[in-house]
Design a protein around this motif. Sequence first.
Motif, short mmCIF file in Angstrom:
data_model
loop_
_atom_site.label_atom_id
_atom_site.label_comp_id
_atom_site.label_asym_id
_atom_site.label_seq_id
_atom_site.Cartn_x
_atom_site.Cartn_y
_atom_site.Cartn_z
N LEU A 2 0.82 -1.21 0.00
CA LEU A 2 0.00 0.00 0.00
C LEU A 2 0.85 1.26 0.00
O LEU A 2 0.53 2.24 -0.68
CB LEU A 2 -0.95 -0.01 1.20
CG LEU A 2 -2.09 -1.01 1.13
CD1 LEU A 2 -2.85 -1.05 2.44
CD2 LEU A 2 -3.03 -0.69 -0.01
N LEU A 3 1.94 1.26 0.75
CA LEU A 3 2.84 2.42 0.76
C LEU A 3 3.47 2.63 -0.61
O LEU A 3 3.59 3.77 -1.08
CB LEU A 3 3.92 2.26 1.83
CG LEU A 3 3.45 2.47 3.27
CD1 LEU A 3 4.58 2.13 4.24
CD2 LEU A 3 2.99 3.90 3.46
N ARG A 4 3.87 1.55 -1.27
CA ARG A 4 4.42 1.68 -2.63
C ARG A 4 3.39 2.26 -3.59
O ARG A 4 3.69 3.13 -4.41
CB ARG A 4 4.89 0.31 -3.14
CG ARG A 4 6.28 -0.03 -2.72
CD ARG A 4 6.78 -1.27 -3.45
NE ARG A 4 7.21 -2.20 -2.43
CZ ARG A 4 6.89 -3.48 -2.35
NH1 ARG A 4 6.15 -4.03 -3.26
NH2 ARG A 4 7.32 -4.23 -1.38
N LEU A 5 2.15 1.76 -3.49
CA LEU A 5 1.09 2.26 -4.35
C LEU A 5 0.82 3.74 -4.08
O LEU A 5 0.67 4.53 -5.01
CB LEU A 5 -0.19 1.43 -4.13
CG LEU A 5 -1.40 1.84 -4.94
CD1 LEU A 5 -1.13 1.67 -6.43
CD2 LEU A 5 -2.61 1.02 -4.53
N LEU A 6 0.79 4.12 -2.82
CA LEU A 6 0.56 5.52 -2.47
C LEU A 6 1.67 6.41 -3.00
O LEU A 6 1.41 7.48 -3.56
CB LEU A 6 0.45 5.66 -0.95
CG LEU A 6 0.11 7.03 -0.41
CD1 LEU A 6 -1.25 7.47 -0.93
CD2 LEU A 6 0.12 7.01 1.10
N ARG A 7 2.92 5.97 -2.85
CA ARG A 7 4.04 6.76 -3.39
C ARG A 7 3.92 6.92 -4.90
O ARG A 7 4.17 7.99 -5.45
CB ARG A 7 5.36 6.08 -3.06
CG ARG A 7 5.81 6.29 -1.66
CD ARG A 7 7.23 5.76 -1.45
NE ARG A 7 7.35 5.29 -0.09
CZ ARG A 7 7.59 4.04 0.27
NH1 ARG A 7 7.79 3.12 -0.63
NH2 ARG A 7 7.67 3.70 1.53
N CYS A 8 3.53 5.84 -5.55
CA CYS A 8 3.39 5.88 -7.01
C CYS A 8 2.30 6.87 -7.42
O CYS A 8 2.48 7.67 -8.34
CB CYS A 8 3.06 4.48 -7.52
SG CYS A 8 2.93 4.37 -9.29
N LEU A 9 1.17 6.84 -6.72
CA LEU A 9 0.07 7.77 -7.04
C LEU A 9 0.47 9.21 -6.78
O LEU A 9 0.16 10.10 -7.57
CB LEU A 9 -1.17 7.40 -6.23
CG LEU A 9 -1.84 6.08 -6.61
CD1 LEU A 9 -2.97 5.76 -5.64
CD2 LEU A 9 -2.36 6.14 -8.04
N VAL A 10 1.15 9.48 -5.68
CA VAL A 10 1.60 10.84 -5.37
C VAL A 10 2.58 11.30 -6.43
O VAL A 10 2.51 12.45 -6.90
CB VAL A 10 2.22 10.88 -3.96
CG1 VAL A 10 2.96 12.18 -3.73
CG2 VAL A 10 1.15 10.68 -2.91
#
Length: 107
Positions: free
Chosen positions: A87-95
């Motif tokens: 989830l943290l990787r996905l959030l970083r990618c979206l940001v």
Amino acid sequence: APPPPPPVPGFAADASGDPGLAMMKSMGWVEGRGLGSAEQGMTTPLVAKKTTANAAVIVNAEQAAAAARWPASLLLLRRCQRLRRRLLRLLRCLVLRRTRAAIRAWP
């Protein structure tokens, strides 16, 4: 299925099916007592505890039993940690995508 091999003299398993236990009992060991002439040694056997698919470590049976009591909670904890990392990787990618899009849209 082929028949089982005949027992080797001196290494026949007892009722528990463990040839090592049968050999120790034939030498005078009594369950619950320590090893050695003064019975000062270990009272529980050593067992192999699996660490990965192809590896194991030798531990005291009491330690292995204690570790076996909590595997479900440890597996759940590992799954939660993996999910958190994803989830943290996905959030970083979206940001990062939003930031790049905002930079491109800048006048």
